[in-house]
Design a protein around this motif. Structure first.
Motif, mmCIF file in Angstrom:
data_model
loop_
_atom_site.group_PDB
_atom_site.id
_atom_site.type_symbol
_atom_site.label_atom_id
_atom_site.label_comp_id
_atom_site.label_asym_id
_atom_site.label_seq_id
_atom_site.Cartn_x
_atom_site.Cartn_y
_atom_site.Cartn_z
ATOM 1 N N MET A 23 0.849 -1.189 0.000
ATOM 2 C CA MET A 23 0.000 0.000 0.000
ATOM 3 C C MET A 23 0.892 1.249 0.000
ATOM 4 O O MET A 23 1.891 1.305 0.699
ATOM 5 N N VAL A 24 0.488 2.249 -0.748
ATOM 6 C CA VAL A 24 1.213 3.512 -0.834
ATOM 7 C C VAL A 24 0.898 4.359 0.396
ATOM 8 O O VAL A 24 -0.238 4.393 0.860
ATOM 9 N N LEU A 25 1.898 5.044 0.901
ATOM 10 C CA LEU A 25 1.742 5.934 2.039
ATOM 11 C C LEU A 25 1.685 7.371 1.529
ATOM 12 O O LEU A 25 2.417 7.734 0.614
ATOM 13 N N ALA A 26 0.817 8.184 2.115
ATOM 14 C CA ALA A 26 0.736 9.609 1.773
ATOM 15 C C ALA A 26 0.448 10.390 3.056
ATOM 16 O O ALA A 26 -0.182 9.875 3.970
ATOM 17 N N ALA A 27 0.945 11.626 3.097
ATOM 18 C CA ALA A 27 0.730 12.442 4.291
ATOM 19 C C ALA A 27 0.605 13.907 3.901
ATOM 20 O O ALA A 27 1.130 14.333 2.871
ATOM 21 N N SER A 28 -0.093 14.660 4.749
ATOM 22 C CA SER A 28 -0.196 16.101 4.528
ATOM 23 C C SER A 28 -0.161 16.826 5.860
ATOM 24 O O SER A 28 -0.465 16.259 6.906
ATOM 25 N N GLY A 29 0.230 18.093 5.788
ATOM 26 C CA GLY A 29 0.329 18.924 6.967
ATOM 27 C C GLY A 29 -0.817 19.911 7.044
ATOM 28 O O GLY A 29 -1.118 20.598 6.066
ATOM 29 N N ILE A 30 -1.460 19.968 8.197
ATOM 30 C CA ILE A 30 -2.517 20.937 8.449
ATOM 31 C C ILE A 30 -1.845 22.153 9.078
ATOM 32 O O ILE A 30 -1.349 22.078 10.196
ATOM 33 N N ILE A 31 -1.817 23.245 8.336
ATOM 34 C CA ILE A 31 -1.104 24.447 8.760
ATOM 35 C C ILE A 31 -2.133 25.524 9.099
ATOM 36 O O ILE A 31 -2.887 25.965 8.226
ATOM 37 N N LEU A 32 -2.158 25.908 10.377
ATOM 38 C CA LEU A 32 -3.165 26.843 10.887
ATOM 39 C C LEU A 32 -2.503 28.133 11.360
ATOM 40 O O LEU A 32 -1.373 28.110 11.859
ATOM 41 N N LYS A 33 -3.232 29.247 11.209
ATOM 42 C CA LYS A 33 -2.775 30.555 11.695
ATOM 43 C C LYS A 33 -3.997 31.413 11.975
ATOM 44 O O LYS A 33 -4.807 31.662 11.085
ATOM 45 N N ASN A 34 -4.160 31.841 13.215
ATOM 46 C CA ASN A 34 -5.255 32.745 13.599
ATOM 47 C C ASN A 34 -6.617 32.283 13.083
ATOM 48 O O ASN A 34 -7.346 33.035 12.449
ATOM 49 N N LYS A 35 -6.944 31.031 13.359
ATOM 50 C CA LYS A 35 -8.238 30.448 12.963
ATOM 51 C C LYS A 35 -8.435 30.398 11.445
ATOM 52 O O LYS A 35 -9.565 30.444 10.949
ATOM 53 N N THR A 36 -7.326 30.346 10.698
ATOM 54 C CA THR A 36 -7.398 30.114 9.254
ATOM 55 C C THR A 36 -6.507 28.923 8.922
ATOM 56 O O THR A 36 -5.619 28.553 9.698
ATOM 57 N N ILE A 37 -6.750 28.321 7.773
ATOM 58 C CA ILE A 37 -5.994 27.163 7.311
ATOM 59 C C ILE A 37 -5.334 27.497 5.975
ATOM 60 O O ILE A 37 -5.941 28.153 5.128
ATOM 61 N N LEU A 38 -4.102 27.041 5.815
ATOM 62 C CA LEU A 38 -3.397 27.194 4.550
ATOM 63 C C LEU A 38 -3.855 26.088 3.610
ATOM 64 O O LEU A 38 -3.752 24.903 3.941
ATOM 65 N N LEU A 39 -4.371 26.488 2.462
ATOM 66 C CA LEU A 39 -4.760 25.523 1.432
ATOM 67 C C LEU A 39 -4.040 25.868 0.136
ATOM 68 O O LEU A 39 -3.852 27.044 -0.189
ATOM 69 N N LEU A 40 -3.644 24.817 -0.573
ATOM 70 C CA LEU A 40 -2.974 24.966 -1.861
ATOM 71 C C LEU A 40 -3.899 24.489 -2.958
ATOM 72 O O LEU A 40 -4.582 23.468 -2.802
ATOM 73 N N LYS A 41 -3.921 25.202 -4.074
ATOM 74 C CA LYS A 41 -4.703 24.792 -5.236
ATOM 75 C C LYS A 41 -3.816 23.919 -6.113
ATOM 76 O O LYS A 41 -2.735 24.331 -6.533
ATOM 77 N N ARG A 42 -4.269 22.707 -6.372
ATOM 78 C CA ARG A 42 -3.495 21.745 -7.157
ATOM 79 C C ARG A 42 -3.453 22.176 -8.621
ATOM 80 O O ARG A 42 -4.468 22.585 -9.181
ATOM 81 N N SER A 43 -2.287 22.076 -9.212
ATOM 82 C CA SER A 43 -2.135 22.461 -10.618
ATOM 83 C C SER A 43 -2.705 21.370 -11.523
ATOM 84 O O SER A 43 -3.060 20.278 -11.074
ATOM 85 N N ASN A 44 -2.745 21.653 -12.805
ATOM 86 C CA ASN A 44 -3.204 20.663 -13.782
ATOM 87 C C ASN A 44 -2.174 19.566 -14.013
ATOM 88 O O ASN A 44 -2.425 18.621 -14.736
ATOM 89 N N TYR A 45 -1.005 19.682 -13.377
ATOM 90 C CA TYR A 45 0.062 18.689 -13.450
ATOM 91 C C TYR A 45 -0.388 17.362 -12.842
ATOM 92 O O TYR A 45 0.016 16.299 -13.273
ATOM 93 N N THR A 46 -1.227 17.418 -11.833
ATOM 94 C CA THR A 46 -1.627 16.226 -11.100
ATOM 95 C C THR A 46 -2.796 15.519 -11.786
ATOM 96 O O THR A 46 -3.656 16.159 -12.382
ATOM 97 N N GLU A 47 -2.816 14.196 -11.687
ATOM 98 C CA GLU A 47 -3.931 13.449 -12.288
ATOM 99 C C GLU A 47 -5.137 13.384 -11.369
ATOM 100 O O GLU A 47 -6.262 13.232 -11.824
ATOM 101 N N ASN A 48 -4.924 13.496 -10.052
ATOM 102 C CA ASN A 48 -6.020 13.445 -9.090
ATOM 103 C C ASN A 48 -6.394 14.851 -8.630
ATOM 104 O O ASN A 48 -5.564 15.568 -8.096
#
Length: 127
Positions: free
Chosen positions: A1-26
């Motif tokens: 099974m493949v392993l994957a992980a992500s970081g939840i980055i919070l600041k002053n009751k906000t969350i950092l989110l990244l928009k995935r580029s068209n490079y990714t298939e998912n």
């Protein structure tokens, strides 16, 4: 099974989110936390540290597993942690980024299980 992980980055009751580029298939064009697949022999902790650094240039130290699950053939980990640095996105994989409140984040097209992550963060009064 493949392993994957992500970081939840919070600041002053906000969350950092990244928009995935068209490079990714998912989920191209969808939003989520910085993260990705582990390299051979990496632990989940090593994986999240490397991926956060690669995708947005932050130094991330995981402190707690917030959520785990399975998606397709991947076992994934969502980590809370401490971070420092200045955001610089890796433009091949990341199209945009932003800090979002709970209500703002729910209006985005969210990838994988991030709607549930955001709901849980809100429920625990972290977002």
């Amino acid at each position: 099974m493949v392993l994957a992980a992500s970081g939840i980055i919070l600041k002053n009751k906000t969350i950092l989110l990244l928009k995935r580029s068209n490079y990714t298939e998912n989920y191209p064009g969808f939003w989520g936390c910085p993260g990705g697949r582990a390299e051979q022999g990496e632990t989940a902790e090593q994986n999240v540290i490397r991926e956060v650094k690669e995708e947005c240039n932050l130094d991330f130290t995981p402190t707690k597993i917030f959520k785990t699950g399975t998606w397709k053939n991947r076992k994934y980990y969502r980590f809370l942690g401490n971070w420092k640095g200045k955001i610089k996105i890796q433009e091949k994989e990341v199209a945009d980024f932003g800090w979002f409140s709970y209500s703002e984040a729910l209006k985005l097209d969210l990838s994988f299980d991030y709607k549930e992550v955001i709901e849980l963060l809100h429920k625990k009064n972290l977002l």
